[in-house]
Design a protein around this motif. Structure first.
Motif, short mmCIF file in Angstrom:
data_model
loop_
_atom_site.label_atom_id
_atom_site.label_comp_id
_atom_site.label_asym_id
_atom_site.label_seq_id
_atom_site.Cartn_x
_atom_site.Cartn_y
_atom_site.Cartn_z
N ALA A 77 19.49 -3.39 15.03
CA ALA A 77 19.06 -2.01 14.81
C ALA A 77 19.13 -1.64 13.33
O ALA A 77 18.22 -1.01 12.79
N VAL A 78 20.23 -2.00 12.67
CA VAL A 78 20.36 -1.68 11.25
C VAL A 78 19.44 -2.55 10.41
O VAL A 78 18.89 -2.11 9.40
N ALA A 79 19.26 -3.82 10.80
CA ALA A 79 18.38 -4.71 10.04
C ALA A 79 16.92 -4.27 10.13
O ALA A 79 16.14 -4.48 9.20
N ILE A 80 16.55 -3.67 11.26
CA ILE A 80 15.14 -3.36 11.48
C ILE A 80 14.68 -2.11 10.73
O ILE A 80 13.51 -1.99 10.36
N ILE A 81 15.60 -1.15 10.48
CA ILE A 81 15.18 0.12 9.88
C ILE A 81 14.60 -0.05 8.48
O ILE A 81 13.52 0.48 8.19
N PRO A 82 15.26 -0.77 7.55
CA PRO A 82 14.65 -0.90 6.22
C PRO A 82 13.29 -1.60 6.26
O PRO A 82 12.38 -1.23 5.51
N VAL A 83 13.13 -2.60 7.14
CA VAL A 83 11.86 -3.31 7.21
C VAL A 83 10.78 -2.44 7.83
O VAL A 83 9.64 -2.39 7.34
N LEU A 84 11.09 -1.73 8.91
CA LEU A 84 10.11 -0.81 9.49
C LEU A 84 9.74 0.29 8.52
O LEU A 84 8.57 0.69 8.44
N THR A 85 10.73 0.79 7.76
CA THR A 85 10.42 1.81 6.75
C THR A 85 9.45 1.26 5.71
O THR A 85 8.49 1.94 5.31
N GLU A 86 9.68 0.03 5.27
CA GLU A 86 8.77 -0.60 4.31
C GLU A 86 7.37 -0.75 4.90
O GLU A 86 6.36 -0.46 4.23
N TYR A 87 7.29 -1.18 6.17
CA TYR A 87 5.98 -1.35 6.82
C TYR A 87 5.27 -0.01 6.96
O TYR A 87 4.06 0.10 6.74
N ILE A 160 17.27 -2.82 24.71
CA ILE A 160 16.00 -2.22 24.33
C ILE A 160 16.21 -0.81 23.79
O ILE A 160 15.63 -0.41 22.78
N SER A 161 17.07 -0.04 24.45
CA SER A 161 17.26 1.36 24.06
C SER A 161 17.79 1.48 22.64
O SER A 161 17.39 2.38 21.89
N GLY A 162 18.69 0.58 22.24
CA GLY A 162 19.23 0.64 20.89
C GLY A 162 18.16 0.41 19.84
O GLY A 162 18.17 1.05 18.78
N LEU A 163 17.21 -0.49 20.12
CA LEU A 163 16.13 -0.74 19.17
C LEU A 163 15.14 0.42 19.13
O LEU A 163 14.57 0.73 18.09
N ILE A 164 14.93 1.06 20.29
CA ILE A 164 14.05 2.24 20.29
C ILE A 164 14.65 3.32 19.40
O ILE A 164 13.92 3.98 18.64
N MET A 165 15.95 3.52 19.47
CA MET A 165 16.61 4.49 18.59
C MET A 165 16.32 4.17 17.13
O MET A 165 15.95 5.05 16.34
N ALA A 166 16.48 2.91 16.75
CA ALA A 166 16.26 2.51 15.36
C ALA A 166 14.81 2.72 14.94
O ALA A 166 14.53 3.18 13.83
N SER A 167 13.87 2.42 15.84
CA SER A 167 12.45 2.57 15.49
C SER A 167 12.08 4.03 15.30
O SER A 167 11.31 4.38 14.39
N HIS A 252 6.16 -14.86 12.23
CA HIS A 252 5.52 -13.64 11.75
C HIS A 252 6.29 -13.12 10.53
O HIS A 252 7.53 -13.08 10.54
N PRO A 253 5.63 -12.72 9.42
CA PRO A 253 6.34 -12.32 8.20
C PRO A 253 7.36 -11.21 8.42
O PRO A 253 8.48 -11.26 7.90
N GLY A 254 6.99 -10.18 9.20
CA GLY A 254 7.92 -9.09 9.46
C GLY A 254 9.13 -9.53 10.27
O GLY A 254 10.26 -9.12 10.01
N VAL A 255 8.88 -10.38 11.26
CA VAL A 255 9.97 -10.89 12.09
C VAL A 255 10.90 -11.73 11.24
O VAL A 255 12.14 -11.62 11.32
#
Length: 522
Positions: A77-87, A160-167, A252-255
């Protein structure tokens, strides 16, 4: 002309107020969540006390919590937020959802596979000398294993729910993720008040159903809460036009970018969860009720920590990520410094006032004298570390916003080693309170180390001397006044404690007013 490196420009004031509003929103809903959690804890405490059954329930949460934290709750969840923000900043929402889908698919499959393994080997994992609860008796260990298997169902939903929160947080949407924990608590309250009791709860002429499931009813409440937790966030996915991609594609580059951050973050979360496992392992060797006393002490400290440290940290991370993506390092440093000052100004008074008033406040839990004494001193030991835990929320996110997960990993490893050493040193002499004190020393040390390293990289982050001097003076006077209020109303301890909190806070406010004003501009 640079419009985003000065905190005085109109362009910068808008995101500053956005962070404050988001922090306030999160704090409000976290507060609601803690009120519901208090109701849940009171119902559970009055029904089970500091019993072996409740010790088993609390110990059974360890491995499911570890699995959740490693896969999606904390690591991914924490790792995904900076990358999603960049995307979102550079490639648009469709590309961001594509990356999210691939990670969510991976998280669910990994969680499911590990859950099956844990369910199969639950019994030896509980009884192993380095496992969950080697100090429990045989029947209690069987109960822990049974409850742990049921808990894994909720863990699968949370993957799944924890990742939805992060997204949603990466999309700067905080409302539904903030509501979700409250609904989770409602599910747990239903389990504690309806599924677990053998005798119905009475509210005047109204009697609740009583299913008589005992401690198993608490776990079914956890599962129901997990269903609520994921369901309430689905409208957020619809609002932001979520499109599911039924693939994983590790290349995948983002993954790959997220997995690059995830490796160190996963180890960091492992070290954090190892602390909780070590806590219950050690506490299982103490008197009955020690595991539950530590759980209550931790939960009480977490009430203000979540409303202050977590709220500010969660709201701040996407904005810090935006500063990093745009190269706005002056704004990055200034915003972190304001956040650190705000945390000191809010947590130090709260911790001191709660330490003074905690004994009469615990009357609502209904423990006997010995149980109350154990919980009081365990809670005080945790409260000493309130500022450290809250600062760690900021310091770690300061590195994650820069997509640096290795530095927090290094600090977390030191933290875990320090915690185990302190806990082994203190637990025989101080009991459960010694284990809580070990937590305080280890986490505060980790927070200070990370802030020191951030300050070396971005000088000025840790310029807080004037804040500490004023807050320290206010805390001393406020605590003294609160103590005198308690002494003045010995016949009404609960009322005196509430009054002491308000009066003591009123004394402290003038001393922390500059930081409160800066918090509004955060």
């Amino acid at each position: 002309m640079e419009l985003t490196t000065s905190t005085d420009t109109p362009l910068n004031r808008a995101p500053s107020s956005r962070v404050f509003r988001s922090s306030l929103l999160l704090a409000g809903f976290f507060g609601l969540d803690k009120v519901l959690a208090l109701i849940r804890q009171v119902v559970i405490a009055r029904q089970f006390g500091l019993s072996p059954e409740l010790d088993a329930f609390n110990a059974a949460n360890n491995l499911p919590d570890l699995l959740f934290a490693l896969i999606s709750g904390g690591a991914m969840a924490v790792a995904i937020i900076p990358v999603l923000t960049e995307y979102l900043e550079t490639r648009g929402r469709s590309a961001a959802w594509d990356v999210f889908s691939r990670l969510a698919n991976l998280a669910f499959l990994v969680t499911a596979g590990l859950s099956v393994l844990i369910a199969i080997f639950a019994q030896p994992l509980v009884g192993w000398e380095l496992g969950i609860a080697p100090g429990f008796g045989a029947s209690q260990q069987v109960l822990v294993a049974d409850l742990m298997r049921l808990n894994l169902i909720a863990t699968l939903l949370f993957s799944i729910s924890g990742l939805i929160m992060a997204s949603l947080q990466a999309n700067q949407h905080f409302l539904l993720p903030a509501i979700a924990p409250s609904l989770y608590n409602l599910g747990q309250i239903f389990g504690a008040a309806v599924l677990a009791p053998e005798t119905p709860y009475q509210f005047g002429p109204l009697a609740l159903p009583a299913w008589g499931l005992g401690v198993h009813g608490l776990v079914y409440g956890v599962i129901l809460g997990a269903v609520f937790h994921i369901s309430v966030q689905i409208p957020g996915l619809i609002r932001y036009r979520f499109r599911w991609t039924p693939r994983i594609q590790l290349k995948h580059p983002g993954v790959r970018q997220i997995l690059h951050l995830l490796g160190p973050r996963l180890l960091t979360m492992f070290f954090i969860q190892l602390i909780f496992m070590a806590r219950d392992n050690i506490a299982s060797r103490l008197t009955s009720g020690a595991v539950t006393a530590l759980t209550y002490g931790w939960w009480i400290m977490q009430v203000p920590e979540t409303m202050i440290g977590t709220a500010i940290g969660v709201a701040l991370l996407p904005t810090l990520g935006e500063h990093v993506a745009r190269g706005e390092w002056d704004s990055f440093r200034e915003r972190l410094n304001r956040a650190v000052r705000s945390v000191f100004a809010l947590t130090l008074p709260v911790a001191a006032l709660l330490i003074v008033t905690i004994r009469p406040l615990l009357v609502v839990l209904g423990f006997d004298a010995a149980g109350t004494e154990m919980v009081v001193w365990t809670t005080r030991a945790y409260l000493v570390g309130l500022a450290g835990h809250s600062l760690l929320e900021l310091a770690a996110r300061g590195f994650y916003a820069q997509q640096d997960a290795r530095t927090p990993l290094f600090a977390s490893a030191l933290n875990t080693g320090g915690y185990i050493a302190f806990a082994v040193l203190f637990y025989r002499r101080l009991g459960a309170a010694g284990v809580g004190l070990a937590n305080t020393l280890a986490f505060t040390g980790e927070a200070l180390l990370l802030l020191y390293l951030l300050n070396r990289r971005h000088p000025g982050v840790l310029q807080v001397t004037d804040t500490l001097l004023r807050v320290g003076l206010g805390v001393g006077l406020g605590s003294l006044v609160a103590y005198l209020v308690l002494l003045s109303l010995p016949a009404f301890p609960l009322m005196a404690a509430v009054l002491a909190l308000f009066v003591g806070a009123g004394v402290v406010v003038p001393f922390v007013w500059p930081e409160l004003r800066q918090f509004v501009k955060l």
